[in-house]
Motif scaffolding. Structure first.
Motif, PDB file in Angstrom:
ATOM      1  N   GLU A 183     -16.464  -1.982  70.579  1.00 25.44           N
ATOM      2  CA  GLU A 183     -15.248  -1.463  69.967  1.00 25.44           C
ATOM      3  C   GLU A 183     -14.362  -0.836  71.038  1.00 25.44           C
ATOM      4  O   GLU A 183     -14.846  -0.075  71.886  1.00 25.44           O
ATOM      5  N   VAL A 184     -13.099  -1.148  70.996  1.00 24.79           N
ATOM      6  CA  VAL A 184     -12.149  -0.544  71.939  1.00 24.79           C
ATOM      7  C   VAL A 184     -11.815   0.869  71.472  1.00 24.79           C
ATOM      8  O   VAL A 184     -11.420   1.083  70.322  1.00 24.79           O
ATOM      9  N   THR A 185     -11.985   1.808  72.369  1.00 23.83           N
ATOM     10  CA  THR A 185     -11.745   3.219  72.010  1.00 23.83           C
ATOM     11  C   THR A 185     -10.397   3.725  72.519  1.00 23.83           C
ATOM     12  O   THR A 185      -9.874   4.704  72.003  1.00 23.83           O
ATOM     13  N   THR A 212     -15.353  -7.459  60.181  1.00 20.26           N
ATOM     14  CA  THR A 212     -14.249  -7.975  59.383  1.00 20.26           C
ATOM     15  C   THR A 212     -14.520  -7.975  57.870  1.00 20.26           C
ATOM     16  O   THR A 212     -15.655  -8.186  57.424  1.00 20.26           O
ATOM     17  N   ALA A 213     -13.448  -7.808  57.108  1.00 21.41           N
ATOM     18  CA  ALA A 213     -13.516  -7.878  55.640  1.00 21.41           C
ATOM     19  C   ALA A 213     -13.912  -9.276  55.164  1.00 21.41           C
ATOM     20  O   ALA A 213     -14.262  -9.467  53.994  1.00 21.41           O
ATOM     21  N   MET A 214     -13.861 -10.246  56.078  1.00 23.98           N
ATOM     22  CA  MET A 214     -14.225 -11.618  55.699  1.00 23.98           C
ATOM     23  C   MET A 214     -15.651 -11.701  55.153  1.00 23.98           C
ATOM     24  O   MET A 214     -15.979 -12.600  54.385  1.00 23.98           O
ATOM     25  N   HIS A 215     -16.502 -10.766  55.534  1.00 22.82           N
ATOM     26  CA  HIS A 215     -17.880 -10.808  55.035  1.00 22.82           C
ATOM     27  C   HIS A 215     -17.969 -10.460  53.549  1.00 22.82           C
ATOM     28  O   HIS A 215     -19.010 -10.639  52.928  1.00 22.82           O
ATOM     29  N   TRP A 216     -16.859 -10.000  52.977  1.00 22.41           N
ATOM     30  CA  TRP A 216     -16.817  -9.735  51.528  1.00 22.41           C
ATOM     31  C   TRP A 216     -16.026 -10.819  50.790  1.00 22.41           C
ATOM     32  O   TRP A 216     -15.866 -10.751  49.582  1.00 22.41           O
ATOM     33  N   ALA A 217     -15.520 -11.785  51.547  1.00 23.27           N
ATOM     34  CA  ALA A 217     -14.628 -12.790  50.956  1.00 23.27           C
ATOM     35  C   ALA A 217     -15.344 -14.125  50.740  1.00 23.27           C
ATOM     36  O   ALA A 217     -16.336 -14.440  51.405  1.00 23.27           O
ATOM     37  N   ILE A 219      -7.700  -9.307  73.448  1.00 22.64           N
ATOM     38  CA  ILE A 219      -7.483  -9.263  72.004  1.00 22.64           C
ATOM     39  C   ILE A 219      -8.408  -8.201  71.427  1.00 22.64           C
ATOM     40  O   ILE A 219      -9.623  -8.231  71.661  1.00 22.64           O
ATOM     41  N   ILE A 220      -7.821  -7.269  70.695  1.00 24.05           N
ATOM     42  CA  ILE A 220      -8.619  -6.234  70.029  1.00 24.05           C
ATOM     43  C   ILE A 220      -8.764  -6.649  68.569  1.00 24.05           C
ATOM     44  O   ILE A 220      -7.787  -6.625  67.814  1.00 24.05           O
ATOM     45  N   GLY A 221      -9.978  -7.059  68.182  1.00 25.11           N
ATOM     46  CA  GLY A 221     -10.207  -7.478  66.796  1.00 25.11           C
ATOM     47  C   GLY A 221     -10.691  -8.898  66.713  1.00 25.11           C
ATOM     48  O   GLY A 221     -10.109  -9.804  67.320  1.00 25.11           O
TER      49      GLY A 221
HETATM   50  C1  LIG Z   1     -13.516  -8.220  48.775  1.00 24.59           C
HETATM   51  C2  LIG Z   1     -12.527  -9.023  49.568  1.00 24.59           C
HETATM   52  C3  LIG Z   1     -12.309 -10.333  49.230  1.00 24.59           C
HETATM   53  C4  LIG Z   1     -11.377 -11.090  49.926  1.00 24.59           C
HETATM   54  N1  LIG Z   1     -11.169 -12.362  49.540  1.00 24.59           N
HETATM   55  C5  LIG Z   1     -10.264 -13.126  50.198  1.00 24.59           C
HETATM   56  C6  LIG Z   1     -10.032 -14.461  49.816  1.00 24.59           C
HETATM   57  O1  LIG Z   1     -10.652 -14.972  48.876  1.00 24.59           O
HETATM   58  N2  LIG Z   1      -9.100 -15.167  50.507  1.00 24.59           N
HETATM   59  C7  LIG Z   1      -8.389 -14.627  51.543  1.00 24.59           C
HETATM   60  O2  LIG Z   1      -7.550 -15.306  52.130  1.00 24.59           O
HETATM   61  N3  LIG Z   1      -8.601 -13.356  51.925  1.00 24.59           N
HETATM   62  C8  LIG Z   1      -9.496 -12.590  51.277  1.00 24.59           C
HETATM   63  N4  LIG Z   1      -9.707 -11.299  51.652  1.00 24.59           N
HETATM   64  C9  LIG Z   1      -8.865 -10.748  52.726  1.00 24.59           C
HETATM   65  C10 LIG Z   1      -9.331 -11.184  54.108  1.00 24.59           C
HETATM   66  O3  LIG Z   1     -10.635 -10.712  54.323  1.00 24.59           O
HETATM   67  C11 LIG Z   1      -8.337 -10.608  55.133  1.00 24.59           C
HETATM   68  O4  LIG Z   1      -7.052 -11.115  54.850  1.00 24.59           O
HETATM   69  C12 LIG Z   1      -8.719 -10.979  56.545  1.00 24.59           C
HETATM   70  O5  LIG Z   1     -10.011 -10.514  56.871  1.00 24.59           O
HETATM   71  C13 LIG Z   1      -7.706 -10.361  57.515  1.00 24.59           C
HETATM   72  O6  LIG Z   1      -8.007 -10.812  58.789  1.00 24.59           O
HETATM   73  P1  LIG Z   1      -7.557  -9.963  60.099  1.00 24.59           P
HETATM   74  O7  LIG Z   1      -8.060 -10.712  61.252  1.00 24.59           O
HETATM   75  O8  LIG Z   1      -6.120  -9.656  59.995  1.00 24.59           O
HETATM   76  O9  LIG Z   1      -8.286  -8.544  59.958  1.00 24.59           O
HETATM   77  P2  LIG Z   1      -9.820  -8.190  59.771  1.00 24.59           P
HETATM   78  O10 LIG Z   1     -10.523  -9.306  59.109  1.00 24.59           O
HETATM   79  O11 LIG Z   1      -9.820  -6.848  59.156  1.00 24.59           O
HETATM   80  O12 LIG Z   1     -10.400  -8.136  61.253  1.00 24.59           O
HETATM   81  C14 LIG Z   1     -10.200  -7.055  62.105  1.00 24.59           C
HETATM   82  C15 LIG Z   1     -11.379  -6.997  63.050  1.00 24.59           C
HETATM   83  O13 LIG Z   1     -11.097  -6.082  64.121  1.00 24.59           O
HETATM   84  C16 LIG Z   1     -12.209  -5.246  64.337  1.00 24.59           C
HETATM   85  N5  LIG Z   1     -11.730  -3.993  64.949  1.00 24.59           N
HETATM   86  C17 LIG Z   1     -11.032  -2.992  64.385  1.00 24.59           C
HETATM   87  N6  LIG Z   1     -10.775  -2.017  65.275  1.00 24.59           N
HETATM   88  C18 LIG Z   1     -11.325  -2.445  66.447  1.00 24.59           C
HETATM   89  C19 LIG Z   1     -11.420  -1.861  67.747  1.00 24.59           C
HETATM   90  N7  LIG Z   1     -10.892  -0.668  68.027  1.00 24.59           N
HETATM   91  N8  LIG Z   1     -12.066  -2.549  68.716  1.00 24.59           N
HETATM   92  C20 LIG Z   1     -12.614  -3.764  68.458  1.00 24.59           C
HETATM   93  N9  LIG Z   1     -12.556  -4.352  67.235  1.00 24.59           N
HETATM   94  C21 LIG Z   1     -11.918  -3.691  66.247  1.00 24.59           C
HETATM   95  C22 LIG Z   1     -12.807  -5.063  62.942  1.00 24.59           C
HETATM   96  O14 LIG Z   1     -14.160  -4.666  63.008  1.00 24.59           O
HETATM   97  C23 LIG Z   1     -12.663  -6.477  62.385  1.00 24.59           C
HETATM   98  O15 LIG Z   1     -13.753  -7.295  62.751  1.00 24.59           O
HETATM   99  C24 LIG Z   1     -10.644 -10.518  50.994  1.00 24.59           C
HETATM  100  C25 LIG Z   1     -10.903  -9.201  51.363  1.00 24.59           C
HETATM  101  C26 LIG Z   1     -11.826  -8.467  50.671  1.00 24.59           C
HETATM  102  C27 LIG Z   1     -12.072  -7.031  51.068  1.00 24.59           C
END
Ligand SMILES: Cc1cc2nc3c(=O)[nH]c(=O)nc-3n(C[C@H](O)[C@H](O)[C@H](O)COP(=O)(O)OP(=O)(O)OC[C@H]3O[C@@H](n4cnc5c(N)ncnc54)[C@H](O)[C@@H]3O)c2cc1C
Length: 185
Positions: free
Chosen positions: A75-77, A35-40, A6-8
């Motif tokens: 990070e996967v390159t 992850t953007a979760m650190h801003w959520a 799993i990448i991510g």
């Molecule tokens: C300010 C803000 C507030 C938010 N508030 C909410 C909220 O209240 N409620 C809600 O439901 N959602 C909220 N969100 C949205 C929520 O953060 C996203 O929906 C969620 O993080 C998406 O999850 P994901 O796993 O799809 O992607 P991401 O969370 O983006 O995770 C992707 C991960 O993959 C990693 N990655 C990327 N490329 C590579 C690679 N090549 N190799 C290894 N790892 C890699 C990244 O570093 C990251 O850790 C908010 C977002 C923001 C910016």
């Protein structure tokens, strides 16, 4: 035992990892917790009335690892297909790792990795079916890369779970349900 890379390591990737590891599937998650979760701060995750995004990630990472998923903070390159396996390279590791299945859950920035496997799109994001399947056999895209404009944590987690169930069902040759019952009194 089949294996998945799993990448991510956001909600999408960790949810897929949880379901796979819970069902004794070998799973490795790559990510550096960007992850953007650190801003959520979640008030919209059904069953969890109120939790900070960072706390959510801590719980999710512990859940997945406790069940046997391996988290690699790299990070996967690059990724390539070789003799029916998906081989990933990282900056931090000299040796590449491979698996039968690949789940790309890296958000928008992981689009280039999908492209390198021949997964292209006319628009931003990647088109997938309801299980996260792409046009390349045994490669799934879940989370923000599949839904760049309408991203929510619970949707990403659901997509990761759906992809995991599809992998487990493919391996079992039949539909798999990950159903548990309350302990008997
Ligand atoms: C300010 C803000 C507030 C938010 N508030 C909410 C909220 O209240 N409620 C809600 O439901 N959602 C909220 N969100 C949205 C929520 O953060 C996203 O929906 C969620 O993080 C998406 O999850 P994901 O796993 O799809 O992607 P991401 O969370 O983006 O995770 C992707 C991960 O993959 C990693 N990655 C990327 N490329 C590579 C690679 N090549 N190799 C290894 N790892 C890699 C990244 O570093 C990251 O850790 C908010 C977002 C923001 C910016």
């Amino acid at each position: 035992m089949a294996s998945t890379i799993i990448i991510g390591d956001g909600p999408a990737g960790l949810s897929a990892a949880l379901f796979l590891a819970k069902n004794d599937h070998h799973v490795t998650v790559y990510g550096t917790d960007g992850t953007a979760m650190h801003w959520a701060h979640l008030h919209n995750y059904l069953g969890v009335p109120d939790i900070g995004g960072t706390a959510f990630q801590e719980v999710a990472r512990a859940q997945a690892t406790d069940l046997g998923a391996k988290l690699v903070a790299e990070e996967v390159t690059a990724v390539r297909e070789e003799e029916g396996r998906f081989v990933v390279s990282t900056e931090g590791s000299a040796s590449a790792q491979s698996a039968e299945y690949l789940v790309i859950a890296g958000g928008k920035t992981a689009g280039k990795l999908a492209e390198s496997l021949g997964i292209t799109s006319e628009h931003e994001g990647v088109d997938v079916d309801q299980d996260g399947r792409t046009g390349v056999d045994r490669v799934y895209v879940v989370g923000r890369l599949a839904r760049p404009d309408r991203s929510q944590a619970i949707i990403s987690a659901g997509m990761g779970a759906a992809a995991a169930l599809d992998i487990l069902s493919t391996e079992a040759g039949d539909d798999v349900h990950d159903w548990d019952s309350p302990p008997k009194e």
